[in-house]
Write a protein that holds these residues in place. Structure first.
Motif, PDB file in Angstrom:
ATOM      1  N   HIS A 423      81.437  21.718  66.614  1.00  0.00           N
ATOM      2  CA  HIS A 423      81.672  20.538  67.440  1.00  0.00           C
ATOM      3  C   HIS A 423      80.465  19.608  67.410  1.00  0.00           C
ATOM      4  O   HIS A 423      80.620  18.374  67.293  1.00  0.00           O
ATOM      5  N   THR A 427      80.502  15.779  65.861  1.00  0.00           N
ATOM      6  CA  THR A 427      80.240  14.626  66.730  1.00  0.00           C
ATOM      7  C   THR A 427      78.860  14.030  66.487  1.00  0.00           C
ATOM      8  O   THR A 427      78.488  13.045  67.158  1.00  0.00           O
ATOM      9  N   VAL A 432      72.504  20.278  72.860  1.00  0.00           N
ATOM     10  CA  VAL A 432      73.451  20.515  73.947  1.00  0.00           C
ATOM     11  C   VAL A 432      72.701  21.205  75.074  1.00  0.00           C
ATOM     12  O   VAL A 432      71.955  22.157  74.854  1.00  0.00           O
ATOM     13  N   ASP A 493      86.481  23.803  77.366  1.00  0.00           N
ATOM     14  CA  ASP A 493      86.498  22.423  76.901  1.00  0.00           C
ATOM     15  C   ASP A 493      85.062  22.017  76.568  1.00  0.00           C
ATOM     16  O   ASP A 493      84.246  21.841  77.467  1.00  0.00           O
ATOM     17  N   LEU A 494      84.763  21.867  75.280  1.00  0.00           N
ATOM     18  CA  LEU A 494      83.408  21.549  74.861  1.00  0.00           C
ATOM     19  C   LEU A 494      82.999  20.136  75.247  1.00  0.00           C
ATOM     20  O   LEU A 494      81.816  19.773  75.108  1.00  0.00           O
ATOM     21  N   GLU A 495      83.940  19.336  75.707  1.00  0.00           N
ATOM     22  CA  GLU A 495      83.620  18.010  76.230  1.00  0.00           C
ATOM     23  C   GLU A 495      83.670  17.995  77.756  1.00  0.00           C
ATOM     24  O   GLU A 495      83.699  16.937  78.379  1.00  0.00           O
ATOM     25  N   TYR A 501      75.359  16.354  75.836  1.00  0.00           N
ATOM     26  CA  TYR A 501      74.941  16.240  74.420  1.00  0.00           C
ATOM     27  C   TYR A 501      74.055  15.018  74.207  1.00  0.00           C
ATOM     28  O   TYR A 501      74.246  13.972  74.824  1.00  0.00           O
TER      29      TYR A 501
END
Length: 502
Positions: A423, A427, A432, A493-495, A501
């Protein structure tokens, strides 16, 4: 090994070597993590740094008689590598399994042995960790740089076990050794042996010594639950008999053990007295119908509040039935020249005393961590799901399960870390960091694990050293619940708002 990693090793000729990812530790966690990284992120360069001269971690440092797993190898082993031996395996069998994983997947070229990490420093100016090491001789070693740290070094001190300083130890004329410090020169043949403790280590070493020792006494402060069962799987035997392939057998056996573990955990909470009667019935199969449980085998806590000590084929109770092993429940008042004087006034004669008294926790391997020039105090750091930490970028710690197989979390977090790295690459970000929820900034930091949920001595003793959970929010704690995490971690949910980030 990926071509990228090979190129990195050839091209780094400066003061440090640089990789995308550093994996710390070549035990069962580090080897599994390296496999996931290589297979799921083949473009990432990586190296595994191991302090010992060989792989294996616990399964190399522990050398006491009979050393074996206390989890079944269908769940303690990896999901991607079928286990074909008996459910409970010896240390030698586990090392052979790990060796096969290493060589079948070309991981041997990625492991650097005799490399002890001294300090890890994060710099936000270039989004890199700088890792300083020492060699086996204590002299300064190579310096490494990476974007991401994958900590797989375990949770306890391999060099310094927990050994209470009982009064009068200096007067004892026999031999006293902690099980974790066992060596080949320890002689117990024909001797009176006292093993202090009644957990998994004691349940392993006692039957292994019983035939050669004059007698073995298990001395415990309080009783423990034991789970006796044949060291085989009827399901596996049946599937193998009808010609099912080993990959399918492994998946089926793994699911079967997980189902049974979940049922046992649930029933231990809902009907602990019934579960205890069932455990008693299993013990009697090996100890005899007239076996007396009181006072030495009647714990004061419910089943599974501490880890069940698994006794394959009931071997410890078989030795009790044969008269080679006995149990004493009492406290040590002091050591004497020829044994131990107990608080009850009784004396235990001993030529050899084996302390099976547990571990000392060692958070992050005792390594010094610094983020942008500020030392990290893990004891005041909030944890996200027991794997990432507020204020510490680009780092995941593999901390497994106590009441289920440790390696189950290795596979879960292997998938998560690889998904996170992919991810970040997709992006175009290099950093992170875990962010505390806005409505939780003023919430109190609480102990890593609730005491009433799981309370073994080694954990309670050093709980203050571990990172903290944020209030009672489930995502800000290490739940120790594999079945819950098996659904939640893949769905992260990585967002989500907890991931910041840059």
């Amino acid at each position: 090994m990926s071509e990228v990693l090979e190129q990195q090793r050839q091209d780094n000729t400066g003061a440090y070597e640089e990789f995308d990812v550093l994996i710390i530790g070549a035990g069962i966690s580090g080897i599994g993590s390296a496999y996931h990284l290589k297979t799921q992120c083949p473009g990432k360069s990586f190296v595994v740094l191991e302090a010992q001269s060989q792989f294996g971690g616990t399964w190399r440092t522990h050398k006491y008689p009979g050393v074996r797993s206390d989890s079944d190898l269908y769940t303690f082993g990896y999901r991607f590598k079928p286990w074909v031996g008996p459910p409970i395996a010896t240390a030698q069998e586990i090392r052979k399994y790990l060796d096969d994983v290493i060589h079948e997947n070309g991981l041997d070229r990625a492991i650097r042995y005799s490399t002890k990490i001294r300090r890890c420093s994060w710099s936000s100016s270039d989004n890199r960790w700088t890792v300083e090491t020492t060699g086996a001789d204590g002299e300064p070693g190579k310096t490494y740089r990476c974007n991401f740290l994958w900590m797989c070094q375990g949770y306890y001190d391999h060099d310094n076990p927990y050994l209470p300083q009982w009064p009068g130890i200096e007067n004892f004329q026999g031999e006293l050794i902690h099980a974790q410090k066992w060596h080949d020169k320890v002689d117990y043949k024909g001797k009176q042996v006292v093993v202090i403790g009644s957990g998994a280590t004691a349940a392993t070493v006692i039957p292994a010594m019983a035939d050669d020792a004059a007698h073995v006494t298990m001395l415990q402060r309080s009783p423990t639950y034991f789970f006796c069962y044949p060291n085989r799987s009827d399901l596996v035997d049946r599937l193998r008999l009808i010609g099912v392939d080993e990959d399918t057998i492994h998946r089926c056996a793994r699911l079967d053990y997980l189902h049974n573990l979940q049922a046992l955990d649930h029933r231990s909470r809902e009907e602990p007295d019934v579960v205890f009667e069932e455990l008693k019935a299993l013990v009697r199969l090996y100890a005899g119908d007239d076996f007396e449980f009181a006072p030495h085998f009647t714990p004061k806590y419910r089943p599974w509040q501490q880890r069940l000590a698994f006794v394959p084929d009931g071997d410890m109770f078989v030795k009790m039935k044969e008269g080679k092993v006995s149990a004493v429940t009492d406290r040590i008042d002091h050591f004497t020249a020829d044994g131990i004087h107990l608080e009850s006034g009784a004396d235990l004669k001993a030529d050899l005393v084996v302390a099976a008294t547990g571990f000392n926790l060692l958070v992050m391997g005792g390594i010094e961590f610094v983020v942008d020039g500020k030392a990290v105090d893990w004891s005041s750091t909030a944890t996200y799901r027991g794997m990432m930490f507020a204020g510490v970028p680009n780092l995941v710690w593999v901390f497994g399960y106590f009441r289920a197989a440790w390696t189950l979390r290795v596979d879960l977090l292997g998938d998560f870390v690889c998904r996170l790295l992919q991810h970040m690459q997709e992006t175009g970000v290099d950093k992170v960091e875990i962010a505390l929820p806005r409505d939780g900034v003023n919430e109190p930091l609480k102990p890593w694990i609730e005491d009433d949920n799981f309370n073994p001595g080694y954990l309670v003793r050093d709980m203050d050293k571990l990172p903290k959970r944020l209030g009672d929010r489930p995502e800000w704690r290490h739940t120790q619940d594999y079945w819950r995490e098996a659904e939640e971690i893949p769905a992260i949910d990585l967002e989500g708002p907890e991931f910041a980030y840059t």
